[in-house]
Design a protein around this motif. Structure first.
Motif, PDB file in Angstrom:
ATOM      1  N   THR A  99       0.901  -1.290   0.335  1.00 11.45           N
ATOM      2  CA  THR A  99       0.098  -0.150  -0.172  1.00 11.45           C
ATOM      3  C   THR A  99       0.797   1.570   0.224  1.00 11.45           C
ATOM      4  OG1 THR A  99      -1.966  -0.788   1.098  1.00 11.45           O
ATOM      5  CG2 THR A  99      -1.448   1.405   1.793  1.00 11.45           C
ATOM      6  N   ASP A 100       2.115   1.330   1.031  1.00  8.26           N
ATOM      7  CA  ASP A 100       2.723   2.264   1.399  1.00  8.26           C
ATOM      8  C   ASP A 100       4.081   3.290   0.349  1.00  8.26           C
ATOM      9  OD1 ASP A 100       4.897   4.369   1.828  1.00  8.26           O
ATOM     10  OD2 ASP A 100       3.423   4.434   3.254  1.00  8.26           O
ATOM     11  N   GLY A 101       4.742   1.666  -0.497  1.00  8.75           N
ATOM     12  CA  GLY A 101       5.833   1.374  -1.119  1.00  8.75           C
ATOM     13  C   GLY A 101       6.681   2.495  -0.774  1.00  8.75           C
ATOM     14  N   ASN A 102       7.209   2.712   0.133  1.00  9.52           N
ATOM     15  CA  ASN A 102       8.021   3.503   0.672  1.00  9.52           C
ATOM     16  C   ASN A 102       8.816   3.224   1.896  1.00  9.52           C
ATOM     17  OD1 ASN A 102       9.585   5.299   0.232  1.00  9.52           O
ATOM     18  ND2 ASN A 102       8.831   7.334   0.960  1.00  9.52           N
ATOM     19  N   ILE A 103       8.369   1.811   2.177  1.00 10.85           N
ATOM     20  CA  ILE A 103       8.437   1.759   3.420  1.00 10.85           C
ATOM     21  C   ILE A 103      10.079   0.276   3.440  1.00 10.85           C
ATOM     22  CG2 ILE A 103       7.971   0.048   5.985  1.00 10.85           C
ATOM     23  CD1 ILE A 103       5.646   1.481   5.306  1.00 10.85           C
ATOM     24  N   LYS A 104      10.570   0.234   4.388  1.00 15.40           N
ATOM     25  CA  LYS A 104      12.422  -0.560   4.261  1.00 15.40           C
ATOM     26  C   LYS A 104      11.629  -1.714   5.922  1.00 15.40           C
ATOM     27  CE  LYS A 104      16.724  -1.122   5.527  1.00 15.40           C
ATOM     28  NZ  LYS A 104      18.055  -0.259   5.211  1.00 15.40           N
ATOM     29  N   LEU A 105      11.471  -3.319   5.370  1.00 12.48           N
ATOM     30  CA  LEU A 105      11.046  -3.809   6.327  1.00 12.48           C
ATOM     31  C   LEU A 105      12.254  -4.833   6.791  1.00 12.48           C
ATOM     32  CD1 LEU A 105       9.090  -5.645   7.754  1.00 12.48           C
ATOM     33  CD2 LEU A 105       9.184  -6.969   5.737  1.00 12.48           C
ATOM     34  N   ILE A 106      12.585  -5.266   7.584  1.00 14.95           N
ATOM     35  CA  ILE A 106      14.494  -6.045   8.344  1.00 14.95           C
ATOM     36  C   ILE A 106      13.625  -7.165   8.991  1.00 14.95           C
ATOM     37  CG2 ILE A 106      16.353  -5.826   9.559  1.00 14.95           C
ATOM     38  CD1 ILE A 106      16.759  -2.729   8.969  1.00 14.95           C
ATOM     39  N   VAL A 107      14.025  -7.796   8.904  1.00 11.24           N
ATOM     40  CA  VAL A 107      12.763  -9.091   9.471  1.00 11.24           C
ATOM     41  C   VAL A 107      14.126 -10.097  10.420  1.00 11.24           C
ATOM     42  CG1 VAL A 107      12.521 -11.483   9.212  1.00 11.24           C
ATOM     43  CG2 VAL A 107      11.395 -10.094   7.888  1.00 11.24           C
ATOM     44  N   LYS A 108      13.718  -9.989  11.537  1.00 14.13           N
ATOM     45  CA  LYS A 108      14.632 -10.541  12.980  1.00 14.13           C
ATOM     46  C   LYS A 108      14.032 -12.274  13.023  1.00 14.13           C
ATOM     47  CE  LYS A 108      17.398  -6.664  13.795  1.00 14.13           C
ATOM     48  NZ  LYS A 108      19.340  -6.393  13.148  1.00 14.13           N
ATOM     49  N   GLU A 109      14.756 -12.658  12.751  1.00 13.57           N
ATOM     50  CA  GLU A 109      14.543 -13.858  13.351  1.00 13.57           C
ATOM     51  C   GLU A 109      14.596 -14.633  14.799  1.00 13.57           C
ATOM     52  OE1 GLU A 109      13.363 -17.063  11.474  1.00 13.57           O
ATOM     53  OE2 GLU A 109      13.116 -15.717   9.739  1.00 13.57           O
ATOM     54  N   PHE A 110      13.599 -15.129  15.622  1.00 15.09           N
ATOM     55  CA  PHE A 110      13.372 -15.149  16.932  1.00 15.09           C
ATOM     56  C   PHE A 110      12.945 -15.540  17.360  1.00 15.09           C
ATOM     57  CE2 PHE A 110      12.185 -12.061  20.792  1.00 15.09           C
ATOM     58  CZ  PHE A 110      12.738 -12.676  21.942  1.00 15.09           C
ATOM     59  N   PRO A 111      13.435 -16.842  17.106  1.00 12.44           N
ATOM     60  CA  PRO A 111      12.591 -18.417  17.568  1.00 12.44           C
ATOM     61  C   PRO A 111      12.340 -18.235  19.542  1.00 12.44           C
ATOM     62  CG  PRO A 111      14.703 -19.095  16.501  1.00 12.44           C
ATOM     63  CD  PRO A 111      14.627 -17.646  16.995  1.00 12.44           C
ATOM     64  N   ILE A 112      11.081 -18.259  20.004  1.00  8.79           N
ATOM     65  CA  ILE A 112      10.568 -18.390  21.084  1.00  8.79           C
ATOM     66  C   ILE A 112      10.345 -19.287  22.105  1.00  8.79           C
ATOM     67  CG2 ILE A 112      12.061 -15.984  21.467  1.00  8.79           C
ATOM     68  CD1 ILE A 112       9.098 -15.402  21.717  1.00  8.79           C
ATOM     69  N   LEU A 113       9.563 -19.813  20.740  1.00  8.36           N
ATOM     70  CA  LEU A 113       8.314 -21.061  21.141  1.00  8.36           C
ATOM     71  C   LEU A 113       8.762 -22.745  20.762  1.00  8.36           C
ATOM     72  CD1 LEU A 113       4.851 -19.059  18.833  1.00  8.36           C
ATOM     73  CD2 LEU A 113       6.244 -18.857  21.950  1.00  8.36           C
ATOM     74  N   GLY A 114      10.064 -22.579  21.176  1.00 11.75           N
ATOM     75  CA  GLY A 114      10.407 -24.609  21.519  1.00 11.75           C
ATOM     76  C   GLY A 114      10.733 -24.723  20.228  1.00 11.75           C
ATOM     77  N   GLU A 115      11.474 -25.729  19.967  1.00  8.79           N
ATOM     78  CA  GLU A 115      12.748 -26.735  19.147  1.00  8.79           C
ATOM     79  C   GLU A 115      11.314 -26.070  17.751  1.00  8.79           C
ATOM     80  OE1 GLU A 115      13.631 -30.388  20.691  1.00  8.79           O
ATOM     81  OE2 GLU A 115      13.875 -29.813  22.119  1.00  8.79           O
ATOM     82  N   GLN A 116      10.715 -26.619  17.833  1.00 10.74           N
ATOM     83  CA  GLN A 116       9.886 -26.151  16.400  1.00 10.74           C
ATOM     84  C   GLN A 116      10.375 -25.162  15.883  1.00 10.74           C
ATOM     85  OE1 GLN A 116       6.444 -27.687  14.772  1.00 10.74           O
ATOM     86  NE2 GLN A 116       6.206 -29.429  16.639  1.00 10.74           N
TER      87      GLN A 116
END
Length: 247
Positions: free
Chosen positions: A121-138
Motif C-alpha cells: 500500500t505504501d511503497g516507501n517502507i523498508k522492512l527488516i526481519v529478525k529471526e527470534f525463535p522463542i516457542l520451542g524446538e520447532q
C-alpha cells in the motif's frame, strides 16, 4: 500506596495540618482521626481512588514509553544495520520497520499478511526481519532453516521461504522443510547441511542477545523508526503510525 495516591487530595479536602500527613509523626489519636477522615471521605467520593489509580497508570505508561525510546536509541546499529538480517520492501524507504518474529507465533502469522499489505500500500517502507525463535524446538528448527536458506540461496529464496513458513499448516520437521524447499526448486541438501553451521547459530544468537538488551520477550515485536511496538498491530494502526512518523 493508597496513602501516597490520595494524601494530596485529602490534605485539601479535610484540611489536616501538613505534618499530620506524616503517619510516622502522628500520635495514636491523630492516626485514628486520620483513618476516620479517610474512610468518610472515600465513602463520599469513591471515584477519587479510581482517578488516582488512572493517574498512576498513565505516569507508568509514559515512563515505559520513554524507556523504550531509549532502548531503540541505544541499539540503533544492531537494529537497522546488523549486516545479516533480511531486508524487504523498499530498501531506500523513508520509514524503517523492524520485526522480531517466530514462525509458530499465531499473531506473527496474522501480522504477516498485514505487513505485506502495508508494504504494498505504501511503497516507501523498508522492512527488516529478525529471526527470534522463542516457542520451542520447532521454532528453532524453522528459523535455522530460513537463515540457512538465505545463506545458501540468497534473499529472494529467503523471502519465498519466510512466506511459506508463515503459512505452513503442519509441524516443522526436516522432511517437511525439505519438501517446502523443493517446491521452490531449492537445493534442500545444501540447506539442511547449512542448518547447524556456526554462521546460522551466530545470527540467531545475535538476535537473541539484541532482544534481551531491548527487553523483548514476545513476538511479534516491531520497531518503527524510533518507537518500540510490543505485540500485534492491525494494518490500520500501522498505517496511522506511518503517517504519524512522517508528520
Amino acid at each position: 500506596m493508597l496513602h501516597r495516591l490520595i494524601a494530596p487530595v485529602l490534605a485539601s479536602a479535610i484540611a489536616l495540618p501538613a505534618v499530620a500527613l506524616d503517619l510516622g509523626a502522628m500520635t495514636e489519636a491523630e492516626r485514628e482521626l486520620f483513618r476516620a477522615e479517610v474512610r468518610a471521605y472515600l465513602m463520599d467520593n469513591p471515584q477519587v481512588i479510581m482517578d488516582a489509580v488512572q493517574v498512576l497508570q498513565t505516569r507508568e505508561a509514559e515512563a515505559k514509553a520513554r524507556a523504550d525510546l531509549d532502548l531503540v536509541a541505544d541499539n540503533t546499529d544492531e537494529l537497522f544495520n546488523d549486516g545479516y538480517s533480511w531486508v524487504g520492501g523498499n530498501p531506500d524507504g523513508d520509514i524503517v520497520l523492524v520485526e522480531f518474529l517466530d514462525y509458530r507465533c499465531g499473531y506473527c502469522r496474522r501480522a504477516h499478511d498485514e505487513v505485506a499489505q502495508l508494504l504494498e500500500t505504501d511503497g516507501n517502507i523498508k522492512l527488516i526481519v529478525k529471526e527470534f525463535p522463542i516457542l520451542g524446538e520447532q521454532s528453532v528448527l524453522a528459523s535455522r532453516w530460513a537463515v540457512a536458506t538465505k545463506q545458501v540461496a540468497g534473499d529472494d529464496a529467503y523471502k519465498d521461504m519466510n512466506d511459506a513458513l508463515m503459512t505452513f499448516p503442519g509441524d516443522f520437521t526436516v522432511p517437511a522443510l525439505r519438501r517446502v524447499a523443493e517446491t521452490f526448486g531449492l537445493d534442500a541438501d545444501a540447506i539442511e547441511a547449512r542448518m547447524d553451521a556456526p554462521e546460522v547459530t551466530e545470527e540467531i544468537n545475535k538476535t537473541r542477545a539484541l532482544a534481551q538488551k531491548m527487553q523483548i520477550t514476545g513476538t511479534p515485536t516491531f520497531v518503527m523508526q524510533d518507537e518500540l511496538l510490543r505485540g500485534y498491530l492491525p494494518l490500520d494502526a500501522m498505517l496511522a503510525l506511518v503517517d504519524n512518523k512522517r508528520s
